[in-house]
Design an enzyme around this catalytic site. Structure first.
Site, mmCIF file in Angstrom:
data_model
loop_
_atom_site.group_PDB
_atom_site.id
_atom_site.type_symbol
_atom_site.label_atom_id
_atom_site.label_comp_id
_atom_site.label_asym_id
_atom_site.label_seq_id
_atom_site.Cartn_x
_atom_site.Cartn_y
_atom_site.Cartn_z
ATOM 1 N N LYS A 188 0.937 -1.249 -0.007
ATOM 2 C CA LYS A 188 0.100 -0.051 -0.077
ATOM 3 C C LYS A 188 1.057 1.218 -0.102
ATOM 4 O O LYS A 188 2.116 1.279 -0.277
ATOM 5 C CB LYS A 188 -0.951 -0.063 1.379
ATOM 6 C CG LYS A 188 -1.885 -1.289 1.003
ATOM 7 C CD LYS A 188 -2.998 -1.291 0.265
ATOM 8 C CE LYS A 188 -3.651 -2.749 0.062
ATOM 9 N NZ LYS A 188 -4.409 -3.202 1.107
HETATM 10 C C1 LIG Z 1 -5.356 -4.432 1.485
HETATM 11 C C2 LIG Z 1 -6.904 -4.225 1.509
HETATM 12 C C3 LIG Z 1 -7.384 -4.672 2.743
HETATM 13 C C4 LIG Z 1 -6.853 -5.219 4.009
HETATM 14 O O1 LIG Z 1 -5.783 -4.734 4.347
HETATM 15 P P1 LIG Z 1 -4.782 -5.240 5.439
HETATM 16 O O2 LIG Z 1 -4.075 -4.175 6.167
HETATM 17 O O3 LIG Z 1 -3.887 -6.276 4.615
HETATM 18 O O4 LIG Z 1 -5.841 -6.145 6.276
HETATM 19 C C5 LIG Z 1 -8.749 -4.154 2.855
HETATM 20 N N1 LIG Z 1 -9.490 -3.629 1.572
HETATM 21 C C6 LIG Z 1 -8.860 -3.449 0.719
HETATM 22 C C7 LIG Z 1 -9.569 -2.697 -0.354
HETATM 23 C C8 LIG Z 1 -7.605 -3.674 0.642
HETATM 24 O O5 LIG Z 1 -6.823 -3.421 -0.686
#
Ligand SMILES: *Cc1c(COP(=O)(O)O)cnc(C)c1O
Length: 387
Positions: A188
């Site tokens: 991210k």
């Molecule tokens: C990555 C992601 C999540 C979950 O994130 P984590 O921190 O890995 O639990 C939830 N929603 C979306 C749209 C994502 O891309």
């Protein structure tokens, strides 16, 4: 292999983490509230609650919004499964709203039509979860207007959109929602290893989420139900979890946050470069509305399969063979076996299904070099026979 995304760790990050390792607190120390404060200030939300993943943030947000058995949560099929699973953790049902053909975000006309139908069947959602796909904010003002009209709560899944904005309003400010959540997974925009954040301007929701991330514990004596027997006393008033972020992670996040503008600018510059380099290939390229600044978590191209001899799968495999870590974001959630078992089938959400049949995520991250990017472009030109 050039992966589709990756973290950027610098010496300042390492130093920030080492400082915590040498300090008195590895968890429940000062780094977590500091990071929360920095994020809240940055996006202009009243309260920020750090947790150990965005998935945990979605879970406690749904609980704070009183989602439970008999309720329904609506999200998009074009998301990571966690957006939908949060409802299932609470014993609630899930339904899906199809995506917009241009932005690949939740379609507001589809939402409106589905709400009208649900109202007549007395089956309105309690919570709607728009997802700022690839880092581009959804049409939040319109969704917020519908929330006022139909009485549902809005939980923004802004996992992709740290650093994005809409009409100058930062994603996560919750100006047009009840709660927003961020993810700090390494692919991210900024990372804490694993980690997430829930944001809200509502003090009651904030208090509930703070308790839920920490076993349901309340430490504020003015809110105790029992008379306090002494200074050691705390109360468990609801069933919560251990979803805490560590100070080690928070220090990394705060250090990364200092480079957020740089990251978003770099991602946008690389996206512009792809836009130009790929313009003549048989691809549909990402479309960002003029009122939005995308954080560009992902760069997705869609194959014009009618204009090529190859299949989606072949293009994928050839990209991988050429060292390009292409990926698909996302296989429509309702077609996952778990959701099929709940009754979802092919053909229910045509726009998201068409997307899943021709979309490919190509590499985009701040430390991707122009040479690496040119390698991706050349591979696509070769594979699509446009040398
Ligand atoms: C990555 C992601 C999540 C979950 O994130 P984590 O921190 O890995 O639990 C939830 N929603 C979306 C749209 C994502 O891309």
């Amino acid at each position: 292999m050039i992966n589709y995304g990756r973290q950027d760790i610098r010496q300042a990050d390492v130093d920030a983490v080492v400082d915590v390792l040498r300090s008195d607190f590895l968890t429940q120390g000062p780094a977590v509230p500091h990071f929360e404060e920095q994020i809240a200030t940055r996006v202009g939300a009243g309260h920020a609650i750090a947790v150990n993943s965005a998935t945990s943030a979605l879970h406690i947000a749904c609980l704070a919004l009183d989602l439970g058995p008999g309720d329904v949560l609506w999200t998009v099929p074009n998301t990571f499964i966690a957006s939908a699973n949060a409802a299932r953790y609470c014993g609630a049902d899930v339904d899906f709203v199809d995506i917009d053909a241009d932005t690949w975000n939740m379609s507001v006309p589809e939402l409106e039509a589905k709400l009208a139908a649900a109202a007549s069947e007395n089956r309105l959602p309690k919570v709607v979860v728009p997802v700022h796909f690839a880092g581009q904010p959804t049409d939040q003002e319109a969704i917020w207007d519908l929330a006022r009209e139909y009485g549902f709560r809005v939980l923004e899944d802004a996992s992709h959109a740290v650093g994005a904005s809409r009409n100058g309003e930062p994603a996560g400010s919750t100006r047009w929602s009840d709660i927003a959540i961020f993810s700090f997974h390494p692919v991210k925009i900024i990372s804490t290893g694993e980690g997430g954040m829930a944001l809200t301007c509502d003090e009651v929701l904030a208090d509930r989420m703070r308790a839920l991330r920490n076993h349901g514990i309340i430490r504020d004596a003015s809110r105790f139900r029992n008379e306090s027997p002494g200074p050691w006393y705390y109360e468990q008033q609801m069933l919560g979890f251990n979803y805490r972020l560590t100070d080690i992670q928070a220090a990394l996040g705060a250090s990364q946050l200092g480079r957020l503008d740089e990251y978003v600018a770099r991602r946008n510059a690389l996206a512009d470069r792809y836009d130009q380099a790929l313009a003549d290939l048989p691809l549909r390229l990402p479309f960002v509305r003029p009122e939005n600044v995308s954080a560009y978590h992902l760069y997705v191209v869609r194959l014009r399969l009618g204009e090529m001899a190859k299949t989606h799968r072949q293009v994928f495999e050839e990209l991988r063979d050429n060292g390009i870590g292409a990926n698909l974001h996302y296989t429509p959630v309702h077609l996952q076996p778990y959701y099929r078992d709940l009754g979802f089938t092919d053909g229910q959400l045509p726009e998201a299904e068409a997307y899943g049949d021709d979309a490919i995520t190509i590499p985009l991250y701040p430390t991707l070099t122009e040479e690496q990017q040119d390698q991706v472009v050349s591979a696509l030109e070769k594979i699509l026979d446009r040398h």
